[in-house]
Enzyme design. Structure first.
Site, PDB file in Angstrom:
ATOM      1  N   MET A  40       0.845  -1.202   0.000  1.00 56.02           N
ATOM      2  CA  MET A  40       0.000   0.000   0.000  1.00 56.02           C
ATOM      3  C   MET A  40       0.878   1.249   0.000  1.00 56.02           C
ATOM      4  O   MET A  40       1.141   1.856   1.041  1.00 56.02           O
ATOM      5  CB  MET A  40      -0.934  -0.028   1.212  1.00 56.02           C
ATOM      6  CG  MET A  40      -1.802  -1.272   1.270  1.00 56.02           C
ATOM      7  SD  MET A  40      -2.989  -1.273   2.646  1.00 56.02           S
ATOM      8  CE  MET A  40      -1.867  -1.386   4.048  1.00 56.02           C
ATOM      9  N   ASP A  41       1.315   1.622  -1.174  1.00 56.09           N
ATOM     10  CA  ASP A  41       2.270   2.719  -1.322  1.00 56.09           C
ATOM     11  C   ASP A  41       1.581   3.980  -1.841  1.00 56.09           C
ATOM     12  O   ASP A  41       0.771   3.909  -2.771  1.00 56.09           O
ATOM     13  CB  ASP A  41       3.376   2.298  -2.298  1.00 56.09           C
ATOM     14  CG  ASP A  41       4.518   3.290  -2.329  1.00 56.09           C
ATOM     15  OD1 ASP A  41       4.677   4.046  -1.346  1.00 56.09           O
ATOM     16  OD2 ASP A  41       5.255   3.309  -3.327  1.00 56.09           O
ATOM     17  N   GLY A  42       1.916   5.126  -1.239  1.00 59.71           N
ATOM     18  CA  GLY A  42       1.439   6.398  -1.768  1.00 59.71           C
ATOM     19  C   GLY A  42       0.478   7.164  -0.879  1.00 59.71           C
ATOM     20  O   GLY A  42      -0.085   8.169  -1.308  1.00 59.71           O
ATOM     21  N   SER A 305       1.352   3.240  -6.928  1.00 60.67           N
ATOM     22  CA  SER A 305       2.216   4.422  -7.130  1.00 60.67           C
ATOM     23  C   SER A 305       3.262   4.216  -8.213  1.00 60.67           C
ATOM     24  O   SER A 305       4.181   5.010  -8.352  1.00 60.67           O
ATOM     25  CB  SER A 305       2.894   4.859  -5.829  1.00 60.67           C
ATOM     26  OG  SER A 305       3.945   3.996  -5.472  1.00 60.67           O
TER      27      SER A 305
END
Length: 359
Positions: A40-42, A305
């Site tokens: 879960m990036d960004g 992302s």
């Protein structure tokens, strides 16, 4: 006006839900992934992009997580793993870490509410990682969540928190070494219990050999133990002959006593040889002690992302796993991203299965 808008929203929501189920019905014709993992990036970039207050990006990210979980479970995916918090994240400012810990505890409590998606789909919550690094309130919430949902068996949500893959592998190796050590110790105890070196038959009950003779045997064993392991065959036999000659010359020991001591030497040498054959740690031993042994290896890894790095996440489990990297930030992830990832998985499914069998 407000009432009409509410009715319209309900109609559109119902239509969207129906179309989504139809879409998942079509996807279900092909192979459905059993396990999907998410990085879960960004979240912080999303907050900066939208000028949100502190923590706004992570709150939006939690809402996105609930949506993507619903999509996965409707599709038939049983296991979902998310990279929630890395061990490396503890290097951030203490204020930021404390805020994230409090937010995490709050969201865990929300997941346990009666009307939550966890209870709707019968999801079991598993938290894996170095949980002792968490603050006390978060650790208590984590333990409670796993205990409360332990009876659920329809779906599984694995939350990797205070986790890195290198730490996971190092821990698995340590646990494997410990298991092998316990196995060796148990084997030694079993050999003694089963009479692998029968004391009575060797005369070590003080009935057949006097204490001075026992000490002589011990001295001989001590001497031979210090010898090089190359003393085999003739050389070992020669050592025994020397001992027998000296025993007869100085101790006036009987042939039976000398033979008994030589038997003791042979059994000790054989036991020593077997002890040197220490069981090696195999692949199956490592995999048994891996955190993620609770689930099959992921079929798809999605990182938002646009980044294509694994960032120390599931390095052991993703050797034959496709990586999908949409440009959307995590709070922006939607149904289309999941559908595209599943379609890509189905298109290469035969090749991926072939690859998995090679590992």
């Amino acid at each position: 006006m407000q009432k009409n808008r509410g009715i319209t929203d309900n109609l559109l929501g119902g239509l969207y839900c129906y179309l989504r189920k139809c879409l998942f019905g079509v996807l279900s014709v092909g192979p459905v992934p059993s396990h999907i993992a998410f990085i879960m990036d960004g979240n912080r970039r999303y907050a900066k992009k939208r000028n949100l207050a502190e923590g706004g990006g992570h709150r939006a990210g939690f809402a996105a997580l609930l949506s993507i979980l619903r999509y996965c479970y409707e599709l038939g995916v049983k296991y979902v793993s998310v990279y929630a918090f890395s061990i490396d994240n503890f290097r951030r400012k203490p204020k930021d870490v404390q805020y994230l810990m409090e937010l995490m505890r709050e969201k865990i409590d929300e997941l346990l509410q009666q009307e939550s998606i966890i209870n709707e789909y019968g999801v079991r919550l598993l938290f894996i990682g170095k949980l002792q690094l968490l603050t006390e309130p978060v650790r208590v919430a984590v333990e409670k969540a796993m205990r409360v949902t332990a009876h659920n068996n329809q779906r599984v949500l694995i939350i990797c928190i205070a986790y890195t893959s290198t730490d996971e592998i190092a821990r698995a190796v340590q646990e494997s070494c410990k298991d092998k050590s316990d196995e060796i110790q148990a084997s030694k105890v079993a050999n003694v219990s089963n009479g692998a070196i029968p004391r009575t038959s060797l005369g070590l009950n003080n009935n057949g050999i006097d204490l001075h003779f026992q000490d002589s045997c011990k001295d001989y064993l001590s001497a031979t133990k210090d010898c090089s392991t190359v003393l085999e065959g003739v050389e070992v036999a020669r050592e025994k002959d020397v001992f027998a000659h000296n025993a007869k010359k100085h101790g006036n020991y009987s042939e039976a006593e000398i033979t008994t001591c030589n038997e003791l030497v042979e059994i000790t040498e054989e036991s020593k040889y077997k002890e040197d054959e220490i069981p090696s740690i195999k692949l199956v031993d490592i995999e048994k002690n891996i955190y993620m042994a609770v689930a099959p290896d992921p079929d798809i890894l999605i990182r938002t992302s646009g980044e294509a790095r694994l960032s120390n996440f599931l390095l052991w489990q993703t050797s034959a796993c496709p990586l999908y990297s949409p440009a959307a930030l995590w709070p922006e992830i939607g149904l289309r991203h999941l559908v595209w990832a599943v379609l890509n998985f189905q298109r290469h499914h035969f090749y991926l299965e072939k690859k998995k069998k090679q590992f």
